[in-house]
Design an enzyme around this catalytic site. Structure first.
Site, mmCIF file in Angstrom:
data_model
loop_
_atom_site.group_PDB
_atom_site.id
_atom_site.type_symbol
_atom_site.label_atom_id
_atom_site.label_comp_id
_atom_site.label_asym_id
_atom_site.label_seq_id
_atom_site.Cartn_x
_atom_site.Cartn_y
_atom_site.Cartn_z
ATOM 1 C CB SER A 150 -0.610 3.895 6.917
ATOM 2 O OG SER A 150 0.695 3.476 6.613
ATOM 3 C CE LYS A 151 -0.464 -1.134 6.068
ATOM 4 N NZ LYS A 151 -0.898 -1.075 4.726
ATOM 5 N NE ARG A 152 3.626 2.884 4.284
ATOM 6 C CZ ARG A 152 3.244 1.649 3.937
ATOM 7 N NH1 ARG A 152 4.053 0.649 4.129
ATOM 8 N NH2 ARG A 152 2.073 1.420 3.403
ATOM 9 C CG ASP A 153 -0.051 6.976 11.724
ATOM 10 O OD1 ASP A 153 0.558 7.161 12.798
ATOM 11 O OD2 ASP A 153 -0.963 7.718 11.337
ATOM 12 C CB SER B 162 -0.681 1.677 12.776
ATOM 13 O OG SER B 162 0.666 1.400 12.415
#
Length: 507
Positions: free
Chosen positions: A269-272, A275
Site C-alpha cells: 500500500s501507498k500508505r505503508d 512503499s
RNA sequence: GGCCCCAUCGUCUAGUGGCCUAGGACACUGGCCUUUCACGCCGGCAACACGGGUUCGAAUCCCGUUGGGGUCACCA
C-alpha cells in the site's frame, strides 16, 4: 473497421526498441513504481533501445508539482537516466500530458469522424441500475446500450441538459495478445465493454491519452504493472482504431510485471512506509543496493548469485525472463543486499557517503569541516564492514563528534557494567596514562598486560567498561582504534568520567 | 459475481521432461573466529497446493479443483 487480428504488431527487437516510464505524479514515489522504471530502463539499456520518460498529469484533482519533483529526484538519485522526455527533450514532446491538450483534441476529432467514438449519456448510477433492472450483477459494468442511439434520441437527451461522454466502440470479438512475461492471453468477446475515453467536458481520460501518446511516441514495448493487464484488450482495440485513422503505425508488445506485495497478501500500500522510496533513502539505503534488491523482485541474474551491479544487470536483463509471480517486499533481505554493496564501495569513496547522514543527525556541520572529514575518513575503515545502512553511521560514530561532558550512556550499555567495573576502569586509566606512544598497537598491548595478564580478567569484562566509557554504547567500533582516534586526553577523560559516575552513583 | 492473472522452502528465487533423494539467497538456528557488534568460515531446519491425465519417465506438458490476487470508474 480493421479486423482484430490484422493490425501489425511491432517487430522491434534491438536498438529500435522504445520503452517508456510514465508515472502519474500523485504522492511519493512507490517502490513498485521504481521497480517498473528499473525494468524499463534495464531493458532499454540491454537492447540498445531508448527509454522515454513521460508524465501523465491529466488528473488535476490528484496531481501535484511537488510529486512531480519527487519523481525526478528519485530517478536522478537512483541513476536511472532516460534518453528522451521531460528535461531531456526529444522530437515527440511535450512530454507532460497536461501540455498536450491540442494533440488529443485532434486525435479525438479523427476518431469521431471515422465513427469509432459515440456519445454516451449514462451515469455510473444509471448503468448500475440498468444492470439490476436486467437481472445482472450490478458490478457487471456498461452494456453498450447507447451504441445505436438515434440522432433524435441524442438531441432529446441533450435538451434535458445532459452532456455526453465519448466511448470507444469495441470490436465484438475475442482478443488475444502475446504477453512478454505471461505468454498468450485471450479475452473473450464481451468481457471488455465500450469504455469512456473523453469526459463530458471534452477532456480526454487516461484510457485515451496513454495509448495515444505511446503511439505518437513510437513506443514498441509497454512494460507496466499487472494491474493494467485487464485493460490491455481495450487498449489494443483503441490501437486498431488509431491505426485506421493514421495516428498509429503498429500495436506495441505488452509485458505485465508482477505486483510488489506487502505484509499479508496485499499489494504494498501507498500508505505503508515501506512503499516509500525516500523512507529507504533516509534510512541509508544505497541506490545500487536498493536497485539490486528491487531487481530481485521478479527477476534473477543467475541460479547461485543475487548481488550484482547495474552494469551486470543491464548485460543480462531480458523482460522475457521476468517471473510472473507477485513478490513480497522483504526489508530484511533488502538490508542484507545493501550491506553487501556497502562493503563493495571503494574505501576512498565510503566516507563521502557517510557525510550526509552525519549531517542529518547534526553531528557534523554543513558543509563538513576538514577536521571532521579527516575524522570520518579515519573512522570509515572501522565501520564499513559492520554496517548495512548508511543511517547507522550516527549511532556508530556519534561519540567521535560529541564532547566528553555531553556524552550520554545508553541504558543497555550501563547494564553491561558488572561489579568491579569501577576498578577495571581505574586500572585501564593507569595503564593508559603511562603510555607515551598513543597508537592502536601499544594501547592494546598496555591494556592487555594490565587487565588480562596482571589482573586475570576475561577480555569481555576487561574491555567492556572502557567501551561504554568511550562511546556510551554497548556496541561500538573496535575499542583500541577508537581510543587512538579520540586521542589520549579525551580517552583518559572519558574513562575517568565513567569511573567517577560509578563510584558516585553505584553505576 | 463475470473476466483475467498467479501457484517451488517462512520470504525472494533456480528449475523449460531424465543432471532433482529439488540448487542459491534472506530469515531462523548450532558452531568456529573474536575486545562489543558485525564481517568471514563450517553445519542445520525448511518447498514442488491438491486430484486426474500424457509419457518409459513430470516440479517441469494438459485438464480440473482449491487457494490467492487483480479488474469490472466520466482515477491513472
Amino acid at each position: 473497421m480493421t479486423s482484430v487480428d490484422s493490425a501489425p504488431v511491432t517487430s522491434a527487437s534491438g536498438s529500435d526498441i522504445r520503452v517508456r516510464f510514465c508515472p502519474s505524479p500523485t504522492g511519493t514515489p512507490h517502490v513498485g513504481l521504481i521497480r517498473t522504471a528499473l525494468f524499463n530502463w534495464a531493458y532499454a539499456k540491454h537492447t540498445g533501445g531508448k527509454l522515454i520518460f513521460r508524465v501523465e498529469d491529466t488528473d488535476a484533482e490528484r496531481d501535484s508539482e511537488e510529486s512531480y519533483e519527487m519523481i525526478l529526484d528519485a530517478l536522478r538519485w537512483l541513476g536511472l537516466h532516460w534518453d528522451e522526455g521531460v528535461d531531456a527533450g526529444g522530437e515527440h514532446g511535450p512530454y507532460r500530458q497536461s501540455q498536450r491538450g491540442e494533440i488529443y483534441e485532434e486525435v479525438i476529432q479523427k476518431l469521431k469522424d471515422a465513427g469509432y467514438l459515440y456519445e454516451s449519456f449514462a451515469t455510473a448510477e444509471e448503468i448500475e441500475a440498468r444492470n439490476v433492472a436486467n437481472g445482472r450483477d450490478p458490478r457487471q459494468g456498461y452494456d453498450n446500450f447507447e451504441r445505436d442511439l438515434t440522432e433524435e434520441e441524442r438531441e432529446a437527451l441533450k435538451a434535458e441538459g445532459r452532456q455526453p461522454s465519448l466511448r470507444l466502440r469495441v470490436p465484438d470479438a475475442d482478443l488475444s495478445f502475446d504477453d512478454l512475461v505471461r505468454g498468450e492471453i485471450t479475452f473473450k468477446a464481451g468481457s471488455f465493454p465500450d469504455f469512456v475515453v473523453v469526459r463530458p467536458n471534452g477532456k480526454p481520460l487516461y484510457t485515451l491519452v496513454n495509448p495515444v501518446d505511446d503511439a505518437l511516441m513510437g513506443i514498441t514495448h509497454v512494460l507496466r504493472g499487472e494491474d493494467l493487464l485487464s485493460s490491455t484488450p481495450r487498449q489494443i482495440a483503441l490501437y486498431h482504431a488509431l491505426i485506421a485513422v493514421g495516428v498509429a503505425d503498429f500495436v506495441p508488445r505488452f509485458g505485465h510485471l508482477p505486483y510488489v506485495m506487502g505484509e499479508g497478501n496485499k499489494k504494498l500500500s501507498k500508505r505503508d512506509p515501506e512503499s516509500n522510496l525516500f523512507h529507504h533513502r533516509d534510512r541509508g539505503f544505497l541506490p545500487e543496493g536498493l536497485l539490486n534488491y528491487l531487481a530481485l523482485l521478479g527477476w534473477s541474474i543467475a541460479p547461485d548469485r543475487d548481488v550484482f551491479t547495474m552494469d551486470e544487470m543491464v548485460e543480462k536483463f531480458d523482460v522475457e525472463d521476468v517471473n510472473p509471480n507477485p513478490a513480497r517486499f522483504d526489508v530484511k533481505k533488502a538490508e542484507a543486499i545493501n550491506g553487501e554493496h556497502m562493503r563493495q564501495i571503494d574505501a576512498e569513496e565510503f566516507p563521502n557517503r557517510l557525510v550526509p547522514y552525519l549531517q542529518a543527525a547534526e553531528l557534523v556541520s554543513t558543509p563538513v569541516t576538514d577536521e571532521q572529514l579527516a575524522t570520518i575518513r579515519a573512522a570509515s575503515p572501522l565501520v564499513q564492514e559492520r554496517m548495512q545502512l548508511l543511517g547507522e553511521a550516527p549511532g556508530l560514530l556519534g561519540f567521535l563528534f560529541t564532547e566528553t561532558e555531553a556524552l550520554d550512556y545508553a541504558a543497555d550499555a550501563l547494564k553491561t557494567l558488572k561489579a568491579g567495573a569501577g576498578e577495571t576502569l581505574t586500572a585501564s586509566y593507569e595503564a593508559l596514562e603511562a603510555l607515551e606512544d598513543w597508537a592502536t598497537e601499544p594501547i592494546e598491548a598496555a591494556l592487555r598486560a594490565k587487565l588480562i595478564d596482571e589482573l586475570g580478567l576475561k577480555p569481555r569484562l576487561a574491555f567492556g567498561p572502557a567501551r561504554v566509557a568511550l562511546s556510551g554504547q554497548r556496541i561500538s567500533p573496535p575499542l583500541f582504534e577508537s581510543m587512538e582516534l579520540l586521542g589520549k586526553d579525551a580517552t583518559l577523560a572519558r574513562v575517568a568520567r565513567l569511573r567517577d559516575r560509578i563510584e558516585n552513583e553505584g553505576a
